[in-house]
Enzyme design. Structure first.
Site, PDB file in Angstrom:
ATOM      1  N   CYS A   1      -7.254  24.993  -2.934  1.00 49.40           N
ATOM      2  CA  CYS A   1      -8.485  24.674  -3.645  1.00 49.40           C
ATOM      3  C   CYS A   1      -8.919  23.238  -3.373  1.00 49.40           C
ATOM      4  O   CYS A   1      -8.097  22.330  -3.278  1.00 49.40           O
ATOM      5  CB  CYS A   1      -8.279  24.849  -5.157  1.00 49.40           C
ATOM      6  SG  CYS A   1      -8.280  26.559  -5.709  1.00 49.40           S
ATOM      7  N   LYS A  25       2.041  33.398 -11.042  1.00 47.62           N
ATOM      8  CA  LYS A  25       1.807  33.080  -9.633  1.00 47.62           C
ATOM      9  C   LYS A  25       2.525  31.791  -9.237  1.00 47.62           C
ATOM     10  O   LYS A  25       3.182  31.715  -8.194  1.00 47.62           O
ATOM     11  CB  LYS A  25       0.308  32.915  -9.373  1.00 47.62           C
ATOM     12  CG  LYS A  25      -0.033  32.477  -7.959  1.00 47.62           C
ATOM     13  CD  LYS A  25      -1.490  32.104  -7.799  1.00 47.62           C
ATOM     14  CE  LYS A  25      -1.780  30.705  -8.324  1.00 47.62           C
ATOM     15  NZ  LYS A  25      -2.173  29.747  -7.290  1.00 47.62           N
ATOM     16  N   ASN A  26       2.427  30.765 -10.077  1.00 39.58           N
ATOM     17  CA  ASN A  26       2.997  29.469  -9.737  1.00 39.58           C
ATOM     18  C   ASN A  26       4.514  29.449  -9.809  1.00 39.58           C
ATOM     19  O   ASN A  26       5.145  28.494  -9.340  1.00 39.58           O
ATOM     20  CB  ASN A  26       2.406  28.379 -10.634  1.00 39.58           C
ATOM     21  CG  ASN A  26       0.952  28.094 -10.323  1.00 39.58           C
ATOM     22  OD1 ASN A  26       0.459  28.420  -9.232  1.00 39.58           O
ATOM     23  ND2 ASN A  26       0.240  27.500 -11.261  1.00 39.58           N
ATOM     24  N   ARG A  29      -4.184  16.076  -2.927  1.00 40.80           N
ATOM     25  CA  ARG A  29      -2.844  16.486  -3.366  1.00 40.80           C
ATOM     26  C   ARG A  29      -1.902  16.278  -2.183  1.00 40.80           C
ATOM     27  O   ARG A  29      -1.527  17.220  -1.498  1.00 40.80           O
ATOM     28  CB  ARG A  29      -2.855  17.945  -3.839  1.00 40.80           C
ATOM     29  CG  ARG A  29      -3.682  18.147  -5.086  1.00 40.80           C
ATOM     30  CD  ARG A  29      -3.474  19.515  -5.695  1.00 40.80           C
ATOM     31  NE  ARG A  29      -4.183  20.547  -4.932  1.00 40.80           N
ATOM     32  CZ  ARG A  29      -4.172  21.837  -5.270  1.00 40.80           C
ATOM     33  NH1 ARG A  29      -3.483  22.243  -6.316  1.00 40.80           N
ATOM     34  NH2 ARG A  29      -4.833  22.714  -4.549  1.00 40.80           N
ATOM     35  N   PRO A  30      -1.525  15.031  -1.909  1.00 37.11           N
ATOM     36  CA  PRO A  30      -0.769  14.736  -0.695  1.00 37.11           C
ATOM     37  C   PRO A  30       0.646  15.303  -0.750  1.00 37.11           C
ATOM     38  O   PRO A  30       1.192  15.576  -1.814  1.00 37.11           O
ATOM     39  CB  PRO A  30      -0.748  13.208  -0.662  1.00 37.11           C
ATOM     40  CG  PRO A  30      -0.888  12.793  -2.093  1.00 37.11           C
ATOM     41  CD  PRO A  30      -1.766  13.832  -2.728  1.00 37.11           C
ATOM     42  N   ASP A  64      -4.576  23.205 -15.249  1.00 37.62           N
ATOM     43  CA  ASP A  64      -5.037  24.535 -14.849  1.00 37.62           C
ATOM     44  C   ASP A  64      -5.748  25.291 -15.971  1.00 37.62           C
ATOM     45  O   ASP A  64      -6.240  26.396 -15.766  1.00 37.62           O
ATOM     46  CB  ASP A  64      -3.871  25.376 -14.324  1.00 37.62           C
ATOM     47  CG  ASP A  64      -3.534  25.056 -12.877  1.00 37.62           C
ATOM     48  OD1 ASP A  64      -4.282  24.296 -12.246  1.00 37.62           O
ATOM     49  OD2 ASP A  64      -2.517  25.563 -12.377  1.00 37.62           O
ATOM     50  N   ARG A 110      -7.138  35.023  -6.156  1.00 43.56           N
ATOM     51  CA  ARG A 110      -5.925  34.293  -5.811  1.00 43.56           C
ATOM     52  C   ARG A 110      -4.995  34.149  -7.003  1.00 43.56           C
ATOM     53  O   ARG A 110      -3.788  33.974  -6.825  1.00 43.56           O
ATOM     54  CB  ARG A 110      -6.277  32.897  -5.275  1.00 43.56           C
ATOM     55  CG  ARG A 110      -6.940  32.885  -3.906  1.00 43.56           C
ATOM     56  CD  ARG A 110      -7.174  31.465  -3.421  1.00 43.56           C
ATOM     57  NE  ARG A 110      -5.974  30.671  -3.609  1.00 43.56           N
ATOM     58  CZ  ARG A 110      -5.954  29.452  -4.139  1.00 43.56           C
ATOM     59  NH1 ARG A 110      -7.074  28.885  -4.536  1.00 43.56           N
ATOM     60  NH2 ARG A 110      -4.818  28.799  -4.274  1.00 43.56           N
TER      61      ARG A 110
END
Length: 427
Positions: free
Chosen positions: A123, A22-23, A128-129, A313, A405
Site C-alpha cells: 500500500c 492476515k498479518n 516503510r523502509p 490499521d 487483500r
C-alpha cells in the site's frame, strides 16, 4: 476493476465469524522455510495477500496442500513443506505486490546462508523502509548488499546470535529477525521489539516447531538458536483488524453484531476509546457483542500507537465512524505519514474533516450521502465501505482490489447481517 455498490441506511444485526489474521498468517507462512518438516496452519484466511505469499513460497520450491473448504475461514488449512528449496530468490514481480514478502529474507538466510529478495511494494501509505531488517541481519553476521533493487544477503557460515536494539518499533523487522534468530548460533536478544498479537502468535508457532524463545508478549525477546526446527501444527489467531472493523460497522449503522471468535483483549485500546463514545461491548461464550449504548455515538479523540495502543490499521475506520458522531474528534496518526488519503473521498460523501499535518479534526454531521468514491489503500477502502453502509442513498467504491487483500468475503458477511452490497465486475 471490480466495484462495490452499497445502498446505505440499514442497521446491521446478526453474527459475523472473524477470520484468521492476515498479518499473522503471512509471517507464519514464511516460517515454513525454517524447517524440512511440514508446517500446518489452521484458520487460514482466503485473501489476495495470502495467495501472493503462497505464489512466492511456491517459486521457492515449497510444496503446499490445502485442507478443508477453499473459502471457509473456519475449516481452511494449509500444509507447507520446504524440504527441497529450488530458489533463494524472491523476484520483483511477486514481491512488488505485497510488502510482507520481505519476510522470507530472514528464514532463507538463516537456513540456507543466502537470499536475494526484491525491495518490497504494498500500500502507498508512506515510507516503510527495510533498513531495520537489514541492520538486524548484519548484526547477526550477514553480509548485505543492495543492487539493482534487490537485497543480496549471505551468511555462508550461518548467522550468529547478537543483541539488537530497534531504534523504533517495527513489526516486520521484529518478525524477520525473530525467525532468523531461531537458527542462529548462540543467543539473540531483541530489545524494543514489537508486541503485536501477531508477533506473539508467530513466537508460539516457532516454539511449537522447537525454537527456544522467552519474553513472548514483551518488548524484549530472548532466543536461543537451534541447529534445526521441526514441523508443527498451529492455529492462526483471529484477525483483530477485521474484528475492529466490524465493531465500527455495528456502531456506524446503529445495529448489534456478535463477533464470533473476536478477541476483545486484542483491541483493548479500541474498546476503551469506543466505550467513551457510548459503544457497549458484551462478552459472549463465542466472542462478544457490540452496539450503541444510547442511540448515538459521541466524538472522541484517538492517536495511533504501536500495540497495545490504538492500531494504525483501524484509524481510517475510526474516522468514518467519527464522521457521523455527535460533536468533534481529533484523530492523530503517528505511524505512517501518508495515511489520510481517504479524507477527500469521505468529504465527497459529506464528511466535515480538516487535516492539520498528522492530525485530522472531524466534526460529526447528521448524515453522510452516497457518492462514487475511490479506494487508495487497504484500510482506506474499508472505511469507505463503512461510510457507505451509514450513508443515505447509493455509494460505489471503486478499485476494491485493495479490499480483497485484507477482508475475507466481506460482502457475504455484511449482507448476511442486513447490508445491501453488490460486487460489480470490472471490464
Amino acid at each position: 476493476m471490480d466495484k462495490l455498490r452499497i445502498r446505505g441506511g440499514a442497521p446491521l444485526n446478526g453474527s459475523i465469524r472473524i477470520s484468521g489474521a492476515k498479518n499473522a498468517a503471512l509471517p507464519l507462512m514464511a516460517a515454513c522455510l525454517l524447517t524440512e518438516g511440514t508446517l500446518t496452519l489452521d484458520n487460514l484466511p482466503h485473501l489476495a495477500d495470502i495467495t501472493t505469499m503462497a505464489n512466492l513460497l511456491a517459486q521457492h520450491g515449497v510444496d503446499m496442500v490445502y485442507e478443508g473448504g477453499a473459502t471457509s475461514c473456519a475449516q481452511r488449512a494449509v500444509n507447507l513443506t520446504a524440504t527441497t528449496i529450488t530458489s533463494t530468490e524472491a523476484p520483483y514481480d511477486l514481491v512488488r505486490k505485497m510488502r510482507a514478502s520481505v519476510l522470507v529474507l530472514g528464514p532463507l538466510v538463516a537456513r540456507f546462508g543466502q537470499a536475494k529478495v526484491s525491495l518490497p511494494g504494498g500500500c502507498a501509505i508512506g515510507t516503510r523502509p527495510v533498513d531495520l531488517h537489514i541492520k538486524g541481519l548484519q548484526a547477526m553476521g550477514a553480509k548485505i548488499e543492495l543492487e539493482a533493487g534487490y537485497i543480496h544477503a549471505s551468511a555462508p557460515e550461518g548467522l550468529r546470535g547478537a543483541e539488537f536494539v530497534f531504534p523504533q518499533v517495527s513489526v516486520g523487522a521484529t518478525e524477520n529477525l525473530l525467525m532468523a534468530a531461531c537458527l542462529a548460533k548462540g543467543e539473540t536478544v531483541l530489545i524494543n521489539a514489537a508486541r503485536e498479537p501477531e508477533i506473539t502468535d508467530l513466537a508460539h508457532c516457532l516454539v511449537a516447531m522447537g525454537a527456544e524463545i522467552s519474553g513472548i508478549g514483551t518488548d524484549r525477546l530472548h532466543i536461543v538458536g537451534k541447529p534445526s526446527l521441526h514441523g508443527a501444527r498451529h492455529r492462526i489467531v483471529s484477525d483483530r483488524i477485521e474484528t475492529g472493523t466490524y465493531v465500527m460497522a455495528a456502531a456506524i449503522t446503529g445495529g448489534e453484531l456478535e463477533l464470533v471468535g473476536g478477541e476483545l483483549e486484542h483491541i483493548q485500546a479500541v474498546a476503551t476509546a469506543l466505550t467513551g463514545a457510548e459503544v457497549v461491548f458484551t462478552p459472549t461464550d463465542t466472542g462478544f457483542k457490540v452496539r450503541r449504548a444510547n442511540g448515538e455515538v459521541l466524538g472522541v479523540d484517538v492517536m495511533t500507537e504501536p500495540f497495545p495502543g490504538f492500531p494504525t490499521d483501524l484509524q481510517a475506520q475510526m474516522m468514518a465512524l467519527m464522521c457521523t458522531a455527535k460533536g468533534a474528534s481529533m484523530i492523530t496518526e503517528t505511524i505512517f505519514e501518508n495515511r489520510f488519503m481517504h479524507v477527500p473521498e469521505l468529504a465527497r460523501m459529506g464528511a466535515n474533516i480538516t487535516v492539520h499535518g498528522s492530525s485530522a479534526l472531524v466534526r460529526g454531521v447528521p448524515r453522510l450521502t452516497g457518492a462514487p468514491v475511490m479506494a487508495t489503500d487497504l484500510r482506506a477502502s474499508v472505511s469507505l465501505v463503512l461510510a457507505g453502509l451509514a450513508a443515505q442513498g447509493e455509494t460505489t467504491v471503486n478499485r476494491i482490489y485493495h479490499l480483497d487483500r485484507g477482508y475475507e468475503r466481506i460482502e457475504d458477511k455484511l449482507n448476511a447481517c442486513g447490508a445491501q452490497m453488490e460486487r460489480l465486475k470490472g471490464d
